[in-house]
Design an enzyme around this catalytic site. Structure first.
Site, PDB file in Angstrom:
ATOM      1  N   HIS A  91      -9.167   1.469   5.224  1.00 42.95           N
ATOM      2  CA  HIS A  91      -7.870   1.635   5.874  1.00 42.95           C
ATOM      3  C   HIS A  91      -8.016   2.592   7.061  1.00 42.95           C
ATOM      4  O   HIS A  91      -8.784   3.551   7.004  1.00 42.95           O
ATOM      5  CB  HIS A  91      -6.841   2.178   4.872  1.00 42.95           C
ATOM      6  N   SER A 135       3.837  -2.161  10.187  1.00 41.74           N
ATOM      7  CA  SER A 135       5.297  -2.246  10.348  1.00 41.74           C
ATOM      8  C   SER A 135       5.855  -3.629  10.026  1.00 41.74           C
ATOM      9  O   SER A 135       6.831  -4.071  10.628  1.00 41.74           O
ATOM     10  CB  SER A 135       5.717  -1.807  11.757  1.00 41.74           C
ATOM     11  N   GLY A 181       3.020  -1.153   4.157  1.00 42.54           N
ATOM     12  CA  GLY A 181       3.109   0.272   3.858  1.00 42.54           C
ATOM     13  C   GLY A 181       4.537   0.663   3.530  1.00 42.54           C
ATOM     14  O   GLY A 181       5.017   0.466   2.411  1.00 42.54           O
ATOM     15  N   GLY A 182       5.243   1.192   4.510  1.00 42.16           N
ATOM     16  CA  GLY A 182       6.600   1.720   4.316  1.00 42.16           C
ATOM     17  C   GLY A 182       7.536   0.798   3.546  1.00 42.16           C
ATOM     18  O   GLY A 182       8.236   1.240   2.624  1.00 42.16           O
ATOM     19  N   GLU A 223      -6.267   4.926   8.052  1.00 40.57           N
ATOM     20  CA  GLU A 223      -6.004   6.341   7.749  1.00 40.57           C
ATOM     21  C   GLU A 223      -7.246   6.997   7.142  1.00 40.57           C
ATOM     22  O   GLU A 223      -7.495   8.178   7.358  1.00 40.57           O
ATOM     23  CB  GLU A 223      -4.778   6.462   6.833  1.00 40.57           C
ATOM     24  N   GLU A 254      -5.025  -4.766  10.774  1.00 43.55           N
ATOM     25  CA  GLU A 254      -3.986  -3.762  10.967  1.00 43.55           C
ATOM     26  C   GLU A 254      -4.222  -3.028  12.282  1.00 43.55           C
ATOM     27  O   GLU A 254      -5.043  -2.103  12.336  1.00 43.55           O
ATOM     28  CB  GLU A 254      -4.031  -2.741   9.831  1.00 43.55           C
ATOM     29  N   ASN A 262       0.885  -1.169   0.000  1.00 46.99           N
ATOM     30  CA  ASN A 262       0.000   0.000   0.000  1.00 46.99           C
ATOM     31  C   ASN A 262       0.920   1.215   0.000  1.00 46.99           C
ATOM     32  O   ASN A 262       1.511   1.547   1.020  1.00 46.99           O
ATOM     33  CB  ASN A 262      -0.892  -0.014   1.255  1.00 46.99           C
ATOM     34  N   TRP A 263       1.029   1.822  -1.157  1.00 49.65           N
ATOM     35  CA  TRP A 263       1.984   2.924  -1.295  1.00 49.65           C
ATOM     36  C   TRP A 263       1.528   4.191  -0.574  1.00 49.65           C
ATOM     37  O   TRP A 263       2.310   5.108  -0.383  1.00 49.65           O
ATOM     38  CB  TRP A 263       2.201   3.242  -2.779  1.00 49.65           C
ATOM     39  N   LYS A 264       0.240   4.254  -0.253  1.00 50.76           N
ATOM     40  CA  LYS A 264      -0.330   5.462   0.385  1.00 50.76           C
ATOM     41  C   LYS A 264      -0.076   6.679  -0.524  1.00 50.76           C
ATOM     42  O   LYS A 264      -0.087   6.530  -1.739  1.00 50.76           O
ATOM     43  CB  LYS A 264       0.224   5.630   1.799  1.00 50.76           C
ATOM     44  N   GLY A 310       2.973   2.313  10.660  1.00 49.69           N
ATOM     45  CA  GLY A 310       3.955   3.374  10.439  1.00 49.69           C
ATOM     46  C   GLY A 310       4.700   3.787  11.701  1.00 49.69           C
ATOM     47  O   GLY A 310       5.356   4.821  11.727  1.00 49.69           O
TER      48      GLY A 310
HETATM   49  O1  LIG Z   1      -1.540  -0.435   4.610  1.00 41.09           O
HETATM   50  C1  LIG Z   1      -0.492  -0.628   5.207  1.00 41.09           C
HETATM   51  C2  LIG Z   1      -0.414  -0.406   6.620  1.00 41.09           C
HETATM   52  O2  LIG Z   1      -0.993   0.791   6.988  1.00 41.09           O
HETATM   53  C3  LIG Z   1       0.923  -0.655   7.218  1.00 41.09           C
HETATM   54  O3  LIG Z   1       1.782   0.427   7.029  1.00 41.09           O
HETATM   55  P1  LIG Z   1       3.298   0.286   7.548  1.00 41.09           P
HETATM   56  O4  LIG Z   1       3.801  -0.993   6.983  1.00 41.09           O
HETATM   57  O5  LIG Z   1       3.995   1.489   7.031  1.00 41.09           O
HETATM   58  O6  LIG Z   1       3.222   0.244   9.044  1.00 41.09           O
END
Ligand SMILES: O=C[C@H](O)COP(=O)(O)O
Length: 255
Positions: A98, A216, A237-238, A100, A170, A13-15, A176
């Site tokens: 999600h 994470s 994510g990251g 967010e 999640e 998930n690149w956000k 994050g």
């Molecule tokens: O969609 C992915 C999640 O929000 C996890 O993000 P993260 O891997 O940066 O903690």
């Protein structure tokens, strides 16, 4: 035992990251690294990168997803994108609910359900996100919160349609933050989610549904998490923003 029968899915998930040239470079770097993946590989990218991602992944084993969609087919919803618009482009997946979106954009369990419905009607596969806040975990209501989010999100979804749903657990406190749920914590909640699915749809459906962990997850901790009975993949994510890191997680999920 049943884990071996389920599809492992690693989704990035690149956000709100990557311009088009950056997206192109990341996808080109990623393609050879995941070409022999033993699991499903998906990248969920900003709307502006969908066309690039679809073009560059044509003929590869990488699926492409969006990060949200609206529930209406069309209309006066400035700034929104419909599920039909995504499907028409060739997009196969969409992330819905999600944390967010829930935290910053007023997403509720009811609007999550409406978006899930619209995505399924358009033929998309949904990555449905659920998860508790730190406060809720400390209050001992994780199971109830995640169960409620799952049940409401799936209202009006048939057993057949469930095959197009991937659930991503999640914990909000792990997103994050660098703070990962332990493998046991992830396994426990993922198992509870499977229990909710069993109550709603029966054991066979629960045994078959893919339940990811997200929060994470990285190259260092992926293997331990992914080895757990109820963890069938990850929503990343990251670590999905760096090809070698994402590829290492894909490798850890490969069977
Ligand atoms: O969609 C992915 C999640 O929000 C996890 O993000 P993260 O891997 O940066 O903690």
């Amino acid at each position: 035992m049943n884990k071996a029968l389920r599809k492992a899915v690693i989704a990035g998930n690149w956000k709100m990251n990557k311009t088009r040239p950056e997206a192109k470079a990341l996808i080109e770097e990623l393609k050879p690294l995941v070409a022999d993946a033993g699991c499903d590989v998906v990248i969920c990218v900003p709307y502006t990168n969908l066309e690039t991602a679809l073009e560059l992944t044509k003929g590869t084993n990488i699926g492409v997803g969006a990060e949200n969609c609206h529930w209406a087919k069309s209309g006066a919803f400035t700034g929104e994108i419909s599920a039909d618009m995504l499907a028409e482009m060739g997009v196969q997946y969409v992330v819905i609910g999600h944390s967010e979106r829930r935290q910053y954009f007023g997403e509720t369990d009811v609007t999550v359900n409406k978006r899930v419905r619209a995505a399924l009607d358009a033929g998309l596969t949904v990555i449905l996100c659920v998860g508790e806040l730190l406060e809720q975990r400390e209050q001992g209501v994780t199971e109830e919160i995640v169960g409620m989010q799952t049940k409401i999100a799936l209202q009006g979804v048939s057993e057949k349609e469930l095959k197009k749903i991937i659930i991503a657990y999640e914990p909000v406190w792990a997103i994050g933050t660098g703070k990962t749920a332990t493998a046991d914590q992830a396994d426990e909640v993922n198992g509870c989610i499977r229990g909710v699915i069993a109550k709603l749809y029966g054991k066979a459906a629960a045994d078959a549904v893919t339940v990811q962990y997200g929060g994470s997850m990285n190259a260092g901790n992926a293997e331990e998490l992914l080895n757990k009975e109820h963890v069938d993949g990850g929503l990343i994510g990251g670590a999905s923003l760096k090809a070698p890191d994402f590829a290492a997680i894909v490798k850890a999920a490969s069977r």
